[in-house]
Design an enzyme around this catalytic site. Sequence first.
Site, PDB file in Angstrom:
ATOM      1  N   GLU A   1      29.990 -20.036 123.698  1.00  0.00           N
ATOM      2  CA  GLU A   1      31.194 -19.653 122.943  1.00  0.00           C
ATOM      3  C   GLU A   1      30.844 -19.303 121.493  1.00  0.00           C
ATOM      4  OE1 GLU A   1      33.752 -22.566 121.179  1.00  0.00           O
ATOM      5  OE2 GLU A   1      32.833 -24.180 122.329  1.00  0.00           O
TER       6      GLU A   1
ATOM      7  N   LYS B   1      35.686 -34.573 122.936  1.00  0.00           N
ATOM      8  CA  LYS B   1      35.694 -35.456 121.761  1.00  0.00           C
ATOM      9  C   LYS B   1      36.799 -36.483 121.889  1.00  0.00           C
ATOM     10  CE  LYS B   1      33.567 -32.712 118.236  1.00  0.00           C
ATOM     11  NZ  LYS B   1      34.001 -31.325 118.164  1.00  0.00           N
TER      12      LYS B   1
HETATM   13  N1  PSU Z   1      36.256 -29.270 121.145  1.00  0.00           N
HETATM   14  C1  PSU Z   1      35.469 -29.621 120.115  1.00  0.00           C
HETATM   15  N2  PSU Z   1      35.200 -28.731 119.147  1.00  0.00           N
HETATM   16  C2  PSU Z   1      35.702 -27.473 119.189  1.00  0.00           C
HETATM   17  C3  PSU Z   1      36.500 -27.107 120.279  1.00  0.00           C
HETATM   18  C4  PSU Z   1      36.762 -28.039 121.222  1.00  0.00           C
HETATM   19  O1  PSU Z   1      34.998 -30.737 120.096  1.00  0.00           O
HETATM   20  O2  PSU Z   1      35.428 -26.683 118.283  1.00  0.00           O
HETATM   21  C5  PSU Z   1      37.007 -25.700 120.346  1.00  0.00           C
HETATM   22  C6  PSU Z   1      36.396 -25.000 121.568  1.00  0.00           C
HETATM   23  O3  PSU Z   1      36.202 -23.642 121.271  1.00  0.00           O
HETATM   24  C7  PSU Z   1      37.488 -25.162 122.605  1.00  0.00           C
HETATM   25  C8  PSU Z   1      38.732 -25.049 121.749  1.00  0.00           C
HETATM   26  O4  PSU Z   1      37.448 -24.214 123.623  1.00  0.00           O
HETATM   27  O5  PSU Z   1      38.402 -25.726 120.545  1.00  0.00           O
HETATM   28  C9  PSU Z   1      39.966 -25.621 122.377  1.00  0.00           C
HETATM   29  O6  PSU Z   1      41.024 -25.367 121.528  1.00  0.00           O
HETATM   30  P1  PSU Z   1      42.543 -25.681 121.983  1.00  0.00           P
HETATM   31  O7  PSU Z   1      42.637 -27.176 122.089  1.00  0.00           O
HETATM   32  O8  PSU Z   1      43.352 -25.109 120.883  1.00  0.00           O
HETATM   33  O9  PSU Z   1      42.718 -25.001 123.303  1.00  0.00           O
END
Ligand code: PSU
Length: 315
Positions: free
Chosen positions: A27, A161
């Site tokens: 990503e 996380k």
């Molecule tokens: N989890 C992390 N760090 C991140 C992300 C997720 O520990 O930077 C990022 C990843 O790109 C993941 C996105 O796909 O956040 C998910 O975001 P949302 O919860 O808005 O869908």
Amino acid sequence: MEQMITLEFHPEVKAALEAGHAVVALESNVITHGLDYPDNVTTALKVEAAVRESGAIPATIGIDNGVVLVGMNREQIERFASTPNIPKVSSRDLPFILASGKMGAMTVASSLVIAELASIPFFSSAGIGGVHRGAETSMDISSDLIQFTRSKVAVVCAGAKNILDIGLTLEYLETQCVPVVSYQSNDFPAFYCQTSGYKSPMRMDHADEIARAIEINWSIPGAAGMLITTPTREEDAIDSKDIQLVVKQAVEQAETEGVTGNAVTKFIMKAIEKATAGRSAEANKAVLINTARVAGELAVAHSHYLRDKGQHVGG
Ligand code: PSU
Ligand code: MN
């Protein structure tokens, strides 16, 4: 139906796919939103190097000028890392960002859409999105989880996380029929913590067994992704007890400051970074690199499995 999404392959990625060599999609949101410049450049390059060290080819995915880059060169990584305000692009944002010609940084979910279109069977990200704490009222559930049910791509990660509700994330994955397996570990990991406190639904110790499981999964009608977890290395890990309070306070701070939607993750990460005086940022980088190395290993085992069966990565 005409394919309206233009993929621009890095020549090395194209050659690897044609030859049936292992490729791991990566990503770009972590470059634009996860780390600061220039740490984001050096880390992205180290993540790519870790994939190579395992014998696979990295393909960092991002959007530029109406096309999707499948694999970036050094200049492109540098550009993504240093350009301010590149939007975070999840699956549903793809049509708008592509139509507008803007740059876009891919989340796990949108990377999976592209990996499948590009016939890349493996993707690696250290931390997936999940069910947020308080989702029972906010309904904040990352579309990463929904995309696992749609894209036939194996996802290697270090869990999620613990800013998220990991118990609910595991429940959601079970409800949505997403197979989850921990590689050489009993526990579902929590990014820079080796365990989330939850046992993984399944453990497998051999890469070739995982390769078989992936192929069997893809022959099940309606099945799509598989989540494969690998814990961070002991020497890089943070004890979950050490950051429990920090995480709780960061989550509460986001709430009191009215941070919502797709800005929540970045806000909480920054707050944790500040509270741990950069220790979490160091652990963050280590887990990104280690996860990529393991993903490379698993992708190589999968490509060998297909080769021995007389099939091919990339169709
Ligand atoms: N989890 C992390 N760090 C991140 C992300 C997720 O520990 O930077 C990022 C990843 O790109 C993941 C996105 O796909 O956040 C998910 O975001 P949302 O919860 O808005 O869908
Ligand atoms: Mn969300």
